[in-house]
Scaffold this motif. Structure first.
Motif, PDB file in Angstrom:
ATOM      1  N   THR A 204       0.933  -1.420  -0.035  1.00 34.72           N
ATOM      2  CA  THR A 204      -0.028  -0.094   0.076  1.00 34.72           C
ATOM      3  C   THR A 204       0.794   1.312   0.005  1.00 34.72           C
ATOM      4  OG1 THR A 204      -1.710  -1.138   1.129  1.00 34.72           O
ATOM      5  CG2 THR A 204      -1.782   1.227   1.350  1.00 34.72           C
ATOM      6  N   SER A 205       1.911   1.179   0.813  1.00 30.38           N
ATOM      7  CA  SER A 205       2.718   2.511   0.932  1.00 30.38           C
ATOM      8  C   SER A 205       3.757   2.650  -0.220  1.00 30.38           C
ATOM      9  CB  SER A 205       3.442   2.478   2.205  1.00 30.38           C
ATOM     10  OG  SER A 205       2.740   2.372   3.370  1.00 30.38           O
ATOM     11  N   TYR A 206       4.269   1.641  -0.832  1.00 34.25           N
ATOM     12  CA  TYR A 206       5.300   1.897  -1.592  1.00 34.25           C
ATOM     13  C   TYR A 206       5.312   1.237  -2.985  1.00 34.25           C
ATOM     14  CZ  TYR A 206       7.587   2.776   2.837  1.00 34.25           C
ATOM     15  OH  TYR A 206       7.781   3.318   3.975  1.00 34.25           O
ATOM     16  N   GLY A 207       3.903   0.545  -3.169  1.00 31.41           N
ATOM     17  CA  GLY A 207       3.543  -0.199  -4.457  1.00 31.41           C
ATOM     18  C   GLY A 207       4.655  -1.111  -4.981  1.00 31.41           C
ATOM     19  N   LYS A 208       5.284  -1.972  -3.898  1.00 32.06           N
ATOM     20  CA  LYS A 208       5.899  -2.757  -4.130  1.00 32.06           C
ATOM     21  C   LYS A 208       5.826  -4.105  -3.310  1.00 32.06           C
ATOM     22  CE  LYS A 208      10.600  -1.962  -4.887  1.00 32.06           C
ATOM     23  NZ  LYS A 208      11.836  -1.470  -4.688  1.00 32.06           N
ATOM     24  N   ASP A 209       6.301  -5.334  -3.775  1.00 23.66           N
ATOM     25  CA  ASP A 209       6.030  -6.523  -3.205  1.00 23.66           C
ATOM     26  C   ASP A 209       7.075  -6.547  -2.273  1.00 23.66           C
ATOM     27  OD1 ASP A 209       6.179  -9.453  -2.909  1.00 23.66           O
ATOM     28  OD2 ASP A 209       4.166  -9.270  -3.616  1.00 23.66           O
ATOM     29  N   LEU A 210       6.812  -6.733  -0.798  1.00 25.54           N
ATOM     30  CA  LEU A 210       7.916  -7.013   0.052  1.00 25.54           C
ATOM     31  C   LEU A 210       8.617  -8.254   0.177  1.00 25.54           C
ATOM     32  CD1 LEU A 210       9.038  -6.123   2.935  1.00 25.54           C
ATOM     33  CD2 LEU A 210       7.104  -7.409   3.968  1.00 25.54           C
ATOM     34  N   ILE A 211       7.971  -9.342  -0.434  1.00 24.29           N
ATOM     35  CA  ILE A 211       8.666 -10.644  -0.584  1.00 24.29           C
ATOM     36  C   ILE A 211       9.679 -10.567  -1.619  1.00 24.29           C
ATOM     37  CG2 ILE A 211       8.431 -13.095  -1.014  1.00 24.29           C
ATOM     38  CD1 ILE A 211       7.106 -11.919   1.686  1.00 24.29           C
ATOM     39  N   LYS A 212       9.546  -9.923  -2.975  1.00 30.29           N
ATOM     40  CA  LYS A 212      10.182  -9.880  -3.883  1.00 30.29           C
ATOM     41  C   LYS A 212      11.675  -8.887  -3.447  1.00 30.29           C
ATOM     42  CE  LYS A 212       7.128 -10.411  -7.804  1.00 30.29           C
ATOM     43  NZ  LYS A 212       6.602  -9.747  -9.045  1.00 30.29           N
ATOM     44  N   ASP A 213      11.362  -7.792  -2.517  1.00 30.35           N
ATOM     45  CA  ASP A 213      12.384  -7.038  -1.927  1.00 30.35           C
ATOM     46  C   ASP A 213      13.236  -7.739  -1.081  1.00 30.35           C
ATOM     47  OD1 ASP A 213      11.261  -4.833  -3.692  1.00 30.35           O
ATOM     48  OD2 ASP A 213      11.113  -3.317  -1.866  1.00 30.35           O
ATOM     49  N   LEU A 214      12.693  -8.536  -0.346  1.00 29.87           N
ATOM     50  CA  LEU A 214      13.427  -9.329   0.828  1.00 29.87           C
ATOM     51  C   LEU A 214      14.092 -10.081  -0.138  1.00 29.87           C
ATOM     52  CD1 LEU A 214      10.704  -9.838   3.276  1.00 29.87           C
ATOM     53  CD2 LEU A 214      12.911  -8.572   3.775  1.00 29.87           C
ATOM     54  N   LYS A 215      13.727 -10.853  -0.972  1.00 29.26           N
ATOM     55  CA  LYS A 215      14.501 -11.909  -1.731  1.00 29.26           C
ATOM     56  C   LYS A 215      15.791 -11.100  -2.595  1.00 29.26           C
ATOM     57  CE  LYS A 215      13.140 -14.816  -4.656  1.00 29.26           C
ATOM     58  NZ  LYS A 215      13.758 -15.986  -4.052  1.00 29.26           N
ATOM     59  N   SER A 216      15.463  -9.968  -3.123  1.00 25.90           N
ATOM     60  CA  SER A 216      16.603  -9.394  -3.633  1.00 25.90           C
ATOM     61  C   SER A 216      17.664  -8.897  -2.729  1.00 25.90           C
ATOM     62  CB  SER A 216      16.172  -8.150  -4.386  1.00 25.90           C
ATOM     63  OG  SER A 216      15.470  -7.054  -3.632  1.00 25.90           O
ATOM     64  N   GLU A 217      17.466  -8.891  -1.632  1.00 26.93           N
ATOM     65  CA  GLU A 217      18.405  -8.220  -0.281  1.00 26.93           C
ATOM     66  C   GLU A 217      19.103  -9.434   0.334  1.00 26.93           C
ATOM     67  OE1 GLU A 217      19.400  -5.146   0.034  1.00 26.93           O
ATOM     68  OE2 GLU A 217      18.057  -4.123  -1.374  1.00 26.93           O
ATOM     69  N   LEU A 218      18.433 -10.751   0.521  1.00 25.67           N
ATOM     70  CA  LEU A 218      19.071 -11.880   1.018  1.00 25.67           C
ATOM     71  C   LEU A 218      19.349 -12.723   0.409  1.00 25.67           C
ATOM     72  CD1 LEU A 218      15.926 -11.396   3.885  1.00 25.67           C
ATOM     73  CD2 LEU A 218      18.436 -10.545   3.937  1.00 25.67           C
ATOM     74  N   SER A 219      20.016 -14.060   0.831  1.00 28.50           N
ATOM     75  CA  SER A 219      20.357 -15.235   0.121  1.00 28.50           C
ATOM     76  C   SER A 219      20.582 -16.269   1.051  1.00 28.50           C
ATOM     77  CB  SER A 219      21.576 -14.812  -0.510  1.00 28.50           C
ATOM     78  OG  SER A 219      22.862 -14.728   0.483  1.00 28.50           O
ATOM     79  N   GLY A 220      20.598 -17.648   0.690  1.00 31.39           N
ATOM     80  CA  GLY A 220      20.774 -18.665   1.486  1.00 31.39           C
ATOM     81  C   GLY A 220      19.718 -18.777   2.362  1.00 31.39           C
ATOM     82  N   ASN A 221      20.459 -19.492   3.820  1.00 33.57           N
ATOM     83  CA  ASN A 221      19.458 -19.924   4.917  1.00 33.57           C
ATOM     84  C   ASN A 221      18.607 -18.799   5.316  1.00 33.57           C
ATOM     85  OD1 ASN A 221      20.309 -22.613   4.665  1.00 33.57           O
ATOM     86  ND2 ASN A 221      21.961 -22.307   5.873  1.00 33.57           N
ATOM     87  N   MET A 222      19.404 -17.587   5.204  1.00 33.95           N
ATOM     88  CA  MET A 222      18.802 -16.409   6.089  1.00 33.95           C
ATOM     89  C   MET A 222      17.456 -15.906   5.022  1.00 33.95           C
ATOM     90  SD  MET A 222      18.427 -13.981   8.209  1.00 33.95           S
ATOM     91  CE  MET A 222      18.042 -12.150   8.565  1.00 33.95           C
ATOM     92  N   GLU A 223      17.474 -16.024   3.842  1.00 38.15           N
ATOM     93  CA  GLU A 223      16.514 -15.855   2.770  1.00 38.15           C
ATOM     94  C   GLU A 223      15.325 -16.816   3.123  1.00 38.15           C
ATOM     95  OE1 GLU A 223      15.447 -16.370  -2.101  1.00 38.15           O
ATOM     96  OE2 GLU A 223      17.572 -16.109  -1.179  1.00 38.15           O
ATOM     97  N   GLU A 224      15.625 -18.113   3.104  1.00 37.75           N
ATOM     98  CA  GLU A 224      14.706 -19.296   3.392  1.00 37.75           C
ATOM     99  C   GLU A 224      13.823 -18.930   4.805  1.00 37.75           C
ATOM    100  OE1 GLU A 224      14.291 -24.044   3.662  1.00 37.75           O
ATOM    101  OE2 GLU A 224      16.163 -23.157   3.196  1.00 37.75           O
ATOM    102  N   LEU A 225      14.571 -18.787   5.684  1.00 37.52           N
ATOM    103  CA  LEU A 225      14.043 -18.232   6.985  1.00 37.52           C
ATOM    104  C   LEU A 225      13.044 -17.084   6.982  1.00 37.52           C
ATOM    105  CD1 LEU A 225      13.602 -18.884  10.037  1.00 37.52           C
ATOM    106  CD2 LEU A 225      15.769 -17.930  10.408  1.00 37.52           C
ATOM    107  N   ILE A 226      13.346 -15.993   6.329  1.00 39.53           N
ATOM    108  CA  ILE A 226      12.858 -15.133   6.332  1.00 39.53           C
ATOM    109  C   ILE A 226      11.361 -14.964   5.524  1.00 39.53           C
ATOM    110  CG2 ILE A 226      12.508 -12.571   5.104  1.00 39.53           C
ATOM    111  CD1 ILE A 226      13.905 -12.111   7.634  1.00 39.53           C
ATOM    112  N   LEU A 227      11.670 -15.840   4.227  1.00 38.93           N
ATOM    113  CA  LEU A 227      10.320 -16.025   3.434  1.00 38.93           C
ATOM    114  C   LEU A 227       9.391 -17.197   4.025  1.00 38.93           C
ATOM    115  CD1 LEU A 227      11.999 -16.495  -0.172  1.00 38.93           C
ATOM    116  CD2 LEU A 227      11.058 -14.576   0.907  1.00 38.93           C
ATOM    117  N   ALA A 228       9.954 -18.012   4.828  1.00 41.18           N
ATOM    118  CA  ALA A 228       8.955 -18.759   5.758  1.00 41.18           C
ATOM    119  C   ALA A 228       8.238 -17.968   6.853  1.00 41.18           C
ATOM    120  CB  ALA A 228       9.946 -19.810   6.374  1.00 41.18           C
TER     121      ALA A 228
END
Length: 463
Positions: A204-228
């Motif tokens: 609503t605030s930024y017109g962007k998908d939070l999940i896609k933004d998080l995926k672009s910033e994180l990787s590996g196990n940290m990414e899997e944990l955040i997405l879960a």
């Protein structure tokens, strides 16, 4: 509830799990919208967990069965002598009989008011084991209690503001580098429902998908944990099942862990979500990826029709115990369909009574008989059902231990259990872990992980 005849031959009272009348309320039906924007299914499979018995080698009880061959603590043996895990280690309870060795969970499984929850160190009847099974260190000598109103380590944050949290996450990902600590501080201290609101506020605030933004910033196990953490619980279970059956090979232990431990309501919602999100029929996928008696057990679990009445029919327990004996130990060969029918349909309190009746009648515990009569994944599935009937937190504690013991870490299992149990019974799981392995869950996680991934896991488990 209490079992007639205790002491000396019955089990102590065992609480409903979940409490009577609340079987269909966890998680609340229809509360979470199924998300869009999660990564497409694909890529790696879940690593296998060593299949060395329950728990793994070096744990509690000793490898090769759960409890160790010889029966439950207090199970009648030839000559009337009770058996203890590993053949040693537990002091005989007052009077020389009774069920006292298996770690018991706290008196309540979900909320509903404060409960006095025993911490590791307490031992039923005031009897302290002289030595931990398998030669492990002794239990702490002093029992202690703590008041808990819920058994999840994550609870809804007070004064929650989804827009403010969305702004914090946006700033953490904007510009050069990523402020992982800010992300950890938000996601580890919000309930799943609150995370769904943050996700909506972000778009609503930024017109962007939070999940896609998080995926672009994180990787590996940290990414899997955040997405879960940002997946609604039902979607995460459905996603995990799809991932376990996708591509070459099948991760059978993931199917067992989810389908043999969830409530009827949870399973029915998983089946609906699997169809709506992935356009596939869960039962058909199971039939195409598994076979034989294991396939039949999982298909039975998919129906979500287990009796959830918390009352116990002792006559039925006696009859079921006799039928199971005649289908296994009492004949040449095994009538697998009889085991499937009883273990897939009876309530967990009823199964506990059946296990008690079986021990009295056969001078052998039912878990040991399943190990003798079955092998492979159908054995694991049937034992998972019985282990959850006895003590569900202990089952998950064992799974966590197996995911981290030895060389390497099964990170997908570690992430999945920590995330899915974080709002249900992770407090109990931590207590059982410490009681069974003489080390805290946080200590083992800290030794097996590193960086922001370790920091976030420890924040979730409450270290």
């Amino acid at each position: 509830m209490s079992y007639p005849g205790y002491p000396p031959t019955g089990y102590p009272p065992f609480p409903g799990y979940p409490p009577a009348g609340q079987e269909s309320s966890f998680p609340p039906s229809g509360q979470y919208p199924y998300p869009s924007g999660f990564p497409p299914m694909g890529g790696g499979a879940y690593p296998q967990v060593p299949s060395s018995g329950y728990p793994g080698a070096g744990g509690y009880p000793v490898p090769g069965g759960y409890p160790a061959p010889g029966g439950y603590p207090g199970a009648p043996q030839p000559g009337g002598a009770p058996s203890y895990p590993g053949g040693q280690g537990f002091g005989v309870p007052p009077g020389g009989a009774g069920f006292s060795g298996y770690p018991q969970p706290p008196s309540q499984s979900y909320g509903g008011g404060p409960a006095q929850v025993p911490l590791p160190g307490g031992f039923p009847g005031g009897q302290m084991p002289s030595q931990y099974p398998g030669g492990q260190p002794t239990y702490p000598s002093q029992p202690a209690t703590v008041t808990q109103g819920t058994h999840g380590t994550i609870r809804p944050a007070a004064n929650f503001d989804a827009m403010r949290d969305a702004e914090i996450l946006r700033k953490a990902m904007k510009g050069f580098g990523t402020d992982e600590q800010a992300i950890v501080d938000v996601v580890a201290n919000r309930s799943n429902d609150q995370r769904q609101k943050i996700k909506a506020a972000f778009k609503t605030s930024y017109g962007k998908d939070l999940i896609k933004d998080l995926k672009s910033e994180l990787s590996g196990n940290m990414e899997e944990l955040i997405l879960a953490l940002f997946m609604p619980p039902t979607y995460y279970d459905a996603w995990s099942l799809r991932k376990a059956m996708q591509g070459a090979g099948t991760q059978e232990r993931v199917l067992i862990e989810i389908l043999c431990t969830r409530t009827n309501q949870e399973i029915r919602e998983i089946v609906r979500c699997y169809q709506s999100e992935f356009g596939r029929d869960l039962e058909k996928d199971i039939r195409s990826d598994t076979s034989g008696h294991f396939e039949r057990l999982l298909v039975s679990m998919c129906q979500g029709n287990r009796d959830e009445n918390q009352s116990i029919n002792h006559q039925m327990a006696q009859e079921d115990a006799q039928r199971l004996y005649q289908a296994g130990e009492g004949r040449l060969g095994t009538d697998e369909s009889c085991f499937n029918m009883i273990l897939a349909t009876r309530s967990f309190p009823q199964l506990r009574a059946t296990m008690e009746a079986y021990s009295r009648m056969a001078n052998r515990d039912l878990l040991s008989s399943v190990s003798r009569e079955f092998s492979g994944y159908v054995e694991s599935g049937l034992k998972t059902i019985l282990q959850c009937a006895l003590n569900r937190p202990a089952f998950f504690a064992e799974r966590l231990y197996c995911a981290m013991k030895g060389a390497g870490t099964d990170d997908s299992t570690l992430v999945r259990i920590v995330v899915t149990r974080s709002e249900i019974d992770l407090v109990q799981i931590k207590q059982m872990f410490a009681q069974m392995y003489q080390k805290t869950l946080g200590t083992m996680i800290a030794g097996d992980t590193s960086g922001d991934y370790r920091r976030l896991l420890l924040a979730i488990v409450g270290q």
